[in-house]
Enzyme design. Structure first.
Site, PDB file in Angstrom:
ATOM      1  N   ASN A 113      -8.500   5.839  -6.809  1.00 31.78           N
ATOM      2  CA  ASN A 113      -7.116   6.169  -7.150  1.00 31.78           C
ATOM      3  C   ASN A 113      -6.869   5.718  -8.588  1.00 31.78           C
ATOM      4  O   ASN A 113      -6.678   4.538  -8.843  1.00 31.78           O
ATOM      5  CB  ASN A 113      -6.167   5.445  -6.172  1.00 31.78           C
ATOM      6  CG  ASN A 113      -4.713   5.687  -6.500  1.00 31.78           C
ATOM      7  OD1 ASN A 113      -4.382   6.534  -7.329  1.00 31.78           O
ATOM      8  ND2 ASN A 113      -3.829   4.952  -5.836  1.00 31.78           N
ATOM      9  N   TRP A 114      -6.893   6.689  -9.497  1.00 27.97           N
ATOM     10  CA  TRP A 114      -6.722   6.339 -10.921  1.00 27.97           C
ATOM     11  C   TRP A 114      -5.256   6.027 -11.243  1.00 27.97           C
ATOM     12  O   TRP A 114      -4.951   5.570 -12.341  1.00 27.97           O
ATOM     13  CB  TRP A 114      -7.200   7.491 -11.811  1.00 27.97           C
ATOM     14  CG  TRP A 114      -8.692   7.670 -11.858  1.00 27.97           C
ATOM     15  CD1 TRP A 114      -9.628   7.016 -11.110  1.00 27.97           C
ATOM     16  CD2 TRP A 114      -9.420   8.564 -12.715  1.00 27.97           C
ATOM     17  NE1 TRP A 114     -10.886   7.455 -11.435  1.00 27.97           N
ATOM     18  CE2 TRP A 114     -10.790   8.411 -12.416  1.00 27.97           C
ATOM     19  CE3 TRP A 114      -9.052   9.498 -13.682  1.00 27.97           C
ATOM     20  CZ2 TRP A 114     -11.788   9.140 -13.070  1.00 27.97           C
ATOM     21  CZ3 TRP A 114     -10.036  10.233 -14.330  1.00 27.97           C
ATOM     22  CH2 TRP A 114     -11.390  10.053 -14.029  1.00 27.97           C
ATOM     23  N   LYS A 115      -4.367   6.323 -10.310  1.00 25.65           N
ATOM     24  CA  LYS A 115      -2.922   6.108 -10.534  1.00 25.65           C
ATOM     25  C   LYS A 115      -2.491   6.790 -11.845  1.00 25.65           C
ATOM     26  O   LYS A 115      -2.998   7.848 -12.174  1.00 25.65           O
ATOM     27  CB  LYS A 115      -2.593   4.619 -10.525  1.00 25.65           C
ATOM     28  CG  LYS A 115      -3.156   3.902  -9.306  1.00 25.65           C
ATOM     29  CD  LYS A 115      -2.591   2.538  -9.121  1.00 25.65           C
ATOM     30  CE  LYS A 115      -3.294   1.871  -7.936  1.00 25.65           C
ATOM     31  NZ  LYS A 115      -2.649   0.642  -7.526  1.00 25.65           N
ATOM     32  N   HIS A 140       1.298   6.494  -0.349  1.00 25.14           N
ATOM     33  CA  HIS A 140       0.876   5.253  -1.017  1.00 25.14           C
ATOM     34  C   HIS A 140       2.081   4.317  -1.122  1.00 25.14           C
ATOM     35  O   HIS A 140       3.201   4.757  -1.368  1.00 25.14           O
ATOM     36  CB  HIS A 140       0.309   5.571  -2.404  1.00 25.14           C
ATOM     37  CG  HIS A 140      -0.415   4.408  -3.007  1.00 25.14           C
ATOM     38  ND1 HIS A 140       0.242   3.331  -3.549  1.00 25.14           N
ATOM     39  CD2 HIS A 140      -1.741   4.137  -3.114  1.00 25.14           C
ATOM     40  CE1 HIS A 140      -0.652   2.455  -3.969  1.00 25.14           C
ATOM     41  NE2 HIS A 140      -1.863   2.918  -3.718  1.00 25.14           N
ATOM     42  N   GLU A 196       3.037   2.494  -3.372  1.00 21.45           N
ATOM     43  CA  GLU A 196       3.762   2.572  -4.652  1.00 21.45           C
ATOM     44  C   GLU A 196       4.751   3.727  -4.654  1.00 21.45           C
ATOM     45  O   GLU A 196       5.687   3.741  -5.447  1.00 21.45           O
ATOM     46  CB  GLU A 196       2.752   2.692  -5.815  1.00 21.45           C
ATOM     47  CG  GLU A 196       2.050   1.364  -6.060  1.00 21.45           C
ATOM     48  CD  GLU A 196       0.711   1.474  -6.748  1.00 21.45           C
ATOM     49  OE1 GLU A 196       0.379   2.553  -7.283  1.00 21.45           O
ATOM     50  OE2 GLU A 196      -0.019   0.474  -6.748  1.00 21.45           O
ATOM     51  N   GLU A 227      -3.926  -0.319   3.627  1.00 20.20           N
ATOM     52  CA  GLU A 227      -3.759  -1.041   2.361  1.00 20.20           C
ATOM     53  C   GLU A 227      -2.613  -2.038   2.473  1.00 20.20           C
ATOM     54  O   GLU A 227      -1.451  -1.681   2.264  1.00 20.20           O
ATOM     55  CB  GLU A 227      -3.416  -0.050   1.243  1.00 20.20           C
ATOM     56  CG  GLU A 227      -4.477   0.983   0.976  1.00 20.20           C
ATOM     57  CD  GLU A 227      -4.386   1.473  -0.470  1.00 20.20           C
ATOM     58  OE1 GLU A 227      -5.387   1.323  -1.167  1.00 20.20           O
ATOM     59  OE2 GLU A 227      -3.337   1.962  -0.888  1.00 20.20           O
ATOM     60  N   GLY A 252      -3.731  -4.521  -6.198  1.00 18.90           N
ATOM     61  CA  GLY A 252      -3.619  -4.892  -7.607  1.00 18.90           C
ATOM     62  C   GLY A 252      -3.398  -6.378  -7.855  1.00 18.90           C
ATOM     63  O   GLY A 252      -3.034  -6.774  -8.958  1.00 18.90           O
ATOM     64  N   SER A 300      -7.541  -4.532  -3.865  1.00 17.79           N
ATOM     65  CA  SER A 300      -8.392  -5.430  -4.650  1.00 17.79           C
ATOM     66  C   SER A 300      -9.861  -5.370  -4.245  1.00 17.79           C
ATOM     67  O   SER A 300     -10.549  -6.389  -4.209  1.00 17.79           O
ATOM     68  CB  SER A 300      -7.858  -6.869  -4.583  1.00 17.79           C
ATOM     69  OG  SER A 300      -6.565  -6.927  -5.175  1.00 17.79           O
TER      70      SER A 300
HETATM   71  C1  PEP Z   1      -4.531   1.210  -4.519  1.00 25.60           C
HETATM   72  O1  PEP Z   1      -3.601   1.311  -5.294  1.00 25.60           O
HETATM   73  O2  PEP Z   1      -4.694   2.087  -3.663  1.00 25.60           O
HETATM   74  C2  PEP Z   1      -5.399   0.053  -4.617  1.00 25.60           C
HETATM   75  C3  PEP Z   1      -6.110  -0.276  -3.583  1.00 25.60           C
HETATM   76  O3  PEP Z   1      -5.378  -0.644  -5.817  1.00 25.60           O
HETATM   77  P1  PEP Z   1      -6.323  -1.882  -6.223  1.00 25.60           P
HETATM   78  O4  PEP Z   1      -7.732  -1.515  -5.825  1.00 25.60           O
HETATM   79  O5  PEP Z   1      -6.149  -2.010  -7.693  1.00 25.60           O
HETATM   80  O6  PEP Z   1      -5.841  -3.059  -5.460  1.00 25.60           O
END
Ligand code: PEP
Length: 260
Positions: A14-16, A100, A102, A174, A180, A221
């Site tokens: 996931n490049w966001k 997600h 976010e 998640e 993050g 993470s």
């Molecule tokens: C995500 O946003 O889906 C995610 C898992 O981010 P990170 O790996 O940076 O925690």
């Protein structure tokens, strides 16, 4: 495990809202594509910003690397300024991340379980594979509400979705507090929540065979250092990776996920 067919692991990046300029996205892809292309036994998916989806689709066309978007609207077309539909995405990619945290967040898009259910339904109707994200926040985790909350999210997102469609979907567990932050869940906890709360909800809705067929990722993470421990867990079928997917050593992370 199913007993009929083992679940093929799936690793998604996931490049966001990063690498959204064509020159930077293409340069990065050229760096990681040779290594990723050699990896077997694992489905790989890159989910870049929408601005570079078409450019990456061309570069990935003759590879086994899949492409996904990070969100989609439930309607196919119409008066929805700024939105992209599942019908449109189905022309250029195979996957779409939905729900997600976010996007569920109040300070962002306040996406409801109901809207996510419409999105999942639309994605499946148009032949896309949804990567449905679920997960509790820190407060819920500390209050011992993880099971109730996560199983509730799974059930709400899949309301009215047929078993056959669910079987080809992917769910990403998640925990919000792990995204993050550099503080991943322990592999044992991820395994427990996925087994009990995600597959448990699937079993309640569709029965044990379907619950065992759906691929469930862990996200939060994940790094090149810890991916192996997550992949060793029987309930974990891969990972959704944010920050670590923006680094060139994502290739090493993918190799480790594939057990190489
Ligand atoms: C995500 O946003 O889906 C995610 C898992 O981010 P990170 O790996 O940076 O925690």
């Amino acid at each position: 495990m199913n007993g009929k067919m083992p679940r093929k692991p799936i690793l998604a990046a996931n490049w966001k809202m990063n690498l959204g300029r064509a020159d930077e996205a293409i340069a990065f892809l050229r760096k990681i594509r040779p290594g990723l292309s050699e990896i077997e036994g694992l489905d790989l998916v890159l989910c870049p910003p929408i601005t570079v989806l078409s450019a990456l689709a061309e570069l990935l066309a003759r590879t086994r690397i899949g492409l996904g978007a990070q969100d989609a609207h439930w309607e196919s077309s119409g008066a929805h300024t700024g939105e992209i539909s599942n019908a449109m995405l189905a022309q250029i990619c195979q996957y779409v991340i939905l729900g997600h945290s976010e996007r569920r967040a109040t300070r962002s898009h306040s996406e409801s379980d109901e809207a996510i259910n419409w999105k999942v339904t639309a994605a499946l109707e148009h032949g896309l594979t949804p990567i449905l994200c679920v997960g509790e926040n820190l407060e819920q985790n500390r209050a011992g509400q993880t099971h109730e909350f996560v199983s509730g999210q799974v059930k709400a997102a899949l309301a009215g979705v047929a078993a056959k469609q669910v079987e080809r979907s992917v769910i990403a567990y998640e925990p919000i507090w792990a995204i993050g932050t550099g503080e991943a869940a322990t592999p044992a906890d991820a395994n427990r929540v996925i087994g009990l709360s995600v597959r448990g909800a699937l079993a309640e809705l569709y029965g044990e065979d379907t619950a065992q067929a759906v691929r469930v990722q862990y996200g939060g993470s994940v790094t090149v250092e810890n991916i192996g421990e997550f992949m060793a867990m029987p309930e974990v079928d891969g990972a959704l990776v944010g920050g670590a997917s923006l680094k060139a050593d994502f290739v090493d992370l993918a190799r480790a996920a594939a057990g190489r």
